[in-house]
Design a protein around this motif. Structure first.
Motif: not given
Lengths: 149, 346
Positions: A22-37, B24-35
Motif C-alpha cells: 500500500p505504500h508503494l507509489c508505482s502501480e506496477y510495483a504494487v501489483g508485482s509485490s502483491s503477486v510476490i506476496g 511526455v509526462t506522467d509515464l507509468s507502467r501498468i501492472h498486468g498485460g504480461a504479453s
C-alpha cells in the motif's frame, strides 16, 4: 530452521500485503509485490507438503504400471512399464523426487495413449484408473488462495 | 522511465512533423498485460499555435512474454474494429523499427476514468455485474457477427477452412505445450487426445475470434458502462465458439457459477446468439470448453518456461504458471472421466 518456513512465508505475505504494497507509489510495483506476496502464501503450503505429494504420486504411478504390465504385449513399452513398476525414489530431496516424477509421468502418458488404442473392458478400466489417479494428484496439488483457503 | 518518456516524445515528434514541442509526462507502467509492456502517459504538443494534450498508451514488445504474438495482430484488430463502433481504443501508430524504443511497439488512445477487474478474487463487479455482463456478451456477439472481410480484418489474418479450424488451433497450442513444458503434462495430453478423437462440428461461419476475451481484459466505469475492450494480441479467424468457451472458462469466475462472475450462463449465451446471429451447438461448445482449458495450460506452461529461463521475470509469469496451471488441470480432471465414458469405444 526456526521459525518454521511456513510461519516466515505467511508472516512475510501479510507484511507485503498490509505494510509494504500500500505504500508503494508505482502501480506496477504494487501489483508485482502483491503477486510476490501471494506466491509466498502458496509457498508456505507447498514447502510443507511437497515431498509427501511426490512420494504418493510416484507410488501411485508405480502401482498403475504394476497393474498394467499383464495387459501389455511383449515389447519395449511393456519392458519399460515393468521396470518402472519396480523402481523406487532415490531420496526425499524434492529435485530427485521431481526427476523420478517426471520420468514416471512421461511413461504414464505413453501407457494412457496406448490403453486408449486397446479394445476391451480391461483397457477401459485402466483408462478410468489413470484418470482417477490424475484427478487425485491434481486435487492434492491444489494451491491455496488467501480467500478460499 | 525518464529515458522511455524522452524517446517516446521524440517518436511522436517524428510522426507529427507539423507540430512541435512534444512532451511526455506522467509515464507509468501498468501492472498486468504480461504479453506486452504497457505504459500510460500524457502527451502534450504545440499545434497551430495552441498547446494540446492527450492521454495515450504505449504497448512495447517485451523480451519474452506470456503470449508470443506479433504486435501487428493486436494493432490490426483495433484498426478493424475502431470504425465499427465497438468500444476499442483508437489505434494511432504501429512501429517496428527498433531504433526508437529498442523493441517494436504501438501507441493508442488511453481510455480514462475506468478500471479493469481482477479475475482472481470473488465478485469483481458487485452490483454492476448484471449491467456489465449484458454488455460483455453483447459485444462478444457483435464481434462474432462481423464479416471479417468487410471490416478489413480478413486481409491481415489467415483464413482457416471451417472444417479444420479446430485442428489448426489445437495443433498450435499442443505445439506450445510440447515445446515449452518444463515437466510432462499427462492431463493436458490426455485431454488433447480426446479433442482429436472427437472433433467438433464445423462452425456455421468463420468469425473474428478475440482470443482472450474475459474478465480483466476490458475497462468499465463507475456506472457500469463497458468502455473499451483490450488485449487483442491473440486475435485470429476461427470458430466463434472459441471466444465463448474462453470467456466462460471457470478460471475467470473464481468459484462463481456465473461466467466471469457476471450474468447467468444461459442468459449470457442467449445474448451472444441474439447479437451474433449464430445458434450455439452445445456439442461444439463443449469441445471448445475443453480446448480452452488446454489452451490455458499452454499459455501458463509457456509463461513458466520464460520465467524459469530468465527471459521474463515478471512475477505474474511465475504466478500464472503455478496458480492457473493448477486450476486448469483440476478443471480438466473433473471433466475428462465423463467425456471419456461417453465415447463409443469397445
Amino acid at each position: 530452521m526456526k521459525p518454521d518456513v511456513q510461519t516466515v512465508m505467511m508472516r512475510s505475505f501479510e507484511r507485503i500485503l498490509t505494510d509494504i504494497a500500500p505504500h508503494l507509489c508505482s502501480e506496477y510495483a504494487v501489483g508485482s509485490s502483491s503477486v510476490i506476496g501471494l506466491m509466498m502464501f502458496q509457498t508456505a503450503t507447498e514447502f510443507e507438503r511437497a515431498a509427501d505429494i511426490r512420494v504418493q504420486e510416484n507410488a501411485a504411478m508405480r502401482g498403475l504400471f504394476d497393474e498394467a504390465v499383464g495387459m501389455l504385449p511383449t515389447g519395449e513399452l511393456r519392458t519399460r512399464v515393468e521396470e518402472a513398476a519396480s523402481s523406487s525414489d532415490p531420496s526425499l530431496k524434492i529435485s530427485e523426487l521431481d526427476q523420478a516424477n517426471d520420468a514416471l509421468s512421461a511413461l504414464l502418458i505413453e501407457l494412457q495413449a496406448h490403453a486408449e488404442t486397446m479394445e476391451g473392458t480391461a483397457a477401459r478400466k485402466l483408462e478410468t484408473k489413470i484418470w482417477d489417479e490424475l484427478a487425485r494428484a491434481a486435487t492434492a496439488r491444489r494451491l491455496p488462495h488467501p480467500i478460499t483457503g | 522511465m525518464e529515458e522511455i518518456a524522452e524517446k517516446t516524445a521524440a517518436y511522436l515528434a517524428h510522426k507529427n512533423p507539423d507540430s512541435s514541442d512534444f512532451e511526455v509526462t506522467d509515464l507509468s507502467r501498468i501492472h498486468g498485460g504480461a504479453s506486452r509492456e504497457t505504459y500510460r502517459f500524457r502527451a502534450s504538443w504545440t499545434e497551430g499555435g495552441a498547446r494540446k494534450e492527450r492521454a495515450l498508451i504505449l504497448r512495447r514488445d517485451p523480451e519474452a512474454s506470456l503470449i508470443e504474438t506479433e504486435r501487428d495482430v493486436e494493432f490490426n484488430a483495433y484498426r478493424a474494429f475502431y470504425p465499427t463502433g465497438l468500444p476499442v481504443p483508437e489505434p494511432l501508430y504501429l512501429e517496428t523499427d527498433e531504433k526508437w524504443l529498442e523493441r517494436p511497439f504501438f501507441v493508442m488512445e488511453q481510455v480514462e476514468n475506468c478500471q479493469a477487474a481482477s479475475p482472481f478474487g470473488p465478485d469483481p463487479y458487485g452490483p454492476l455485474a448484471e449491467k456489465i455482463g449484458e454488455q460483455f456478451w453483447r459485444h462478444l456477439g457483435t464481434i462474432a457477427g462481423q464479416d471479417p472481410a468487410a471490416i478489413g480484418f480478413a486481409a491481415a489474418a489467415d483464413y482457416p477452412a471451417p472444417d479444420t479450424c479446430w485442428k489448426a488451433a489445437l495443433d498450435y497450442w499442443e505445439g506450445e505445450i510440447d515445446g515449452d513444458a518444463l515437466c510432462p503434462q499427462p492431463i493436458a495430453k490426455g485431454a488433447i487426445r480426446w479433442l482429436r478423437r472427437n472433433p467438433p462440428p464445423p462452425p456455421k461461419r468463420i468469425s473474428v475470434v478475440h482470443g482472450d476475451y474475459r474478465t480483466g481484459n476490458f475497462l468499465y466505469d463507475d456506472e457500469g458502462e463497458l468502455k473499451t475492450i483490450l488485449d487483442w494480441e491473440m486475435c485470429h479467424l476461427g470458430d466463434p465458439l472459441e471466444d465463448i468457451a474462453w470467456a466462460a472458462d471457470p478460471l475467470w469466475a473464481f468459484n462463481d457459477p456465473r461466467p466471469g462472475s457476471m450474468i447467468d450462463r444461459d442468459k449470457a449465451l442467449s445474448i451472444w446468439s441474439e447479437h451474433s446471429g449464430i445458434e450455439i451447438d452445445p456439442v461444439a461448445l463443449r469441445w471448445w470448453e475443453v480446448f480452452s482449458a488446454v489452451k490455458g495450460l499452454a499459455i501458463w506452461i509457456s509463461a513458466g518456461k520464460e520465467y524459469e529461463e530468465g527471459n521474463n521475470v515478471d512475477p505474474i509469469m511465475a504466478f500464472s504458471s503455478w496458480y492457473c496451471t493448477d486450476v486448469h488441470n483440476r478443471q480438466l480432471v473433473g471433466w475428462m472421466p465423463d467425456l471419456i465414458n461417453a465415447e463409443s469405444r469397445s
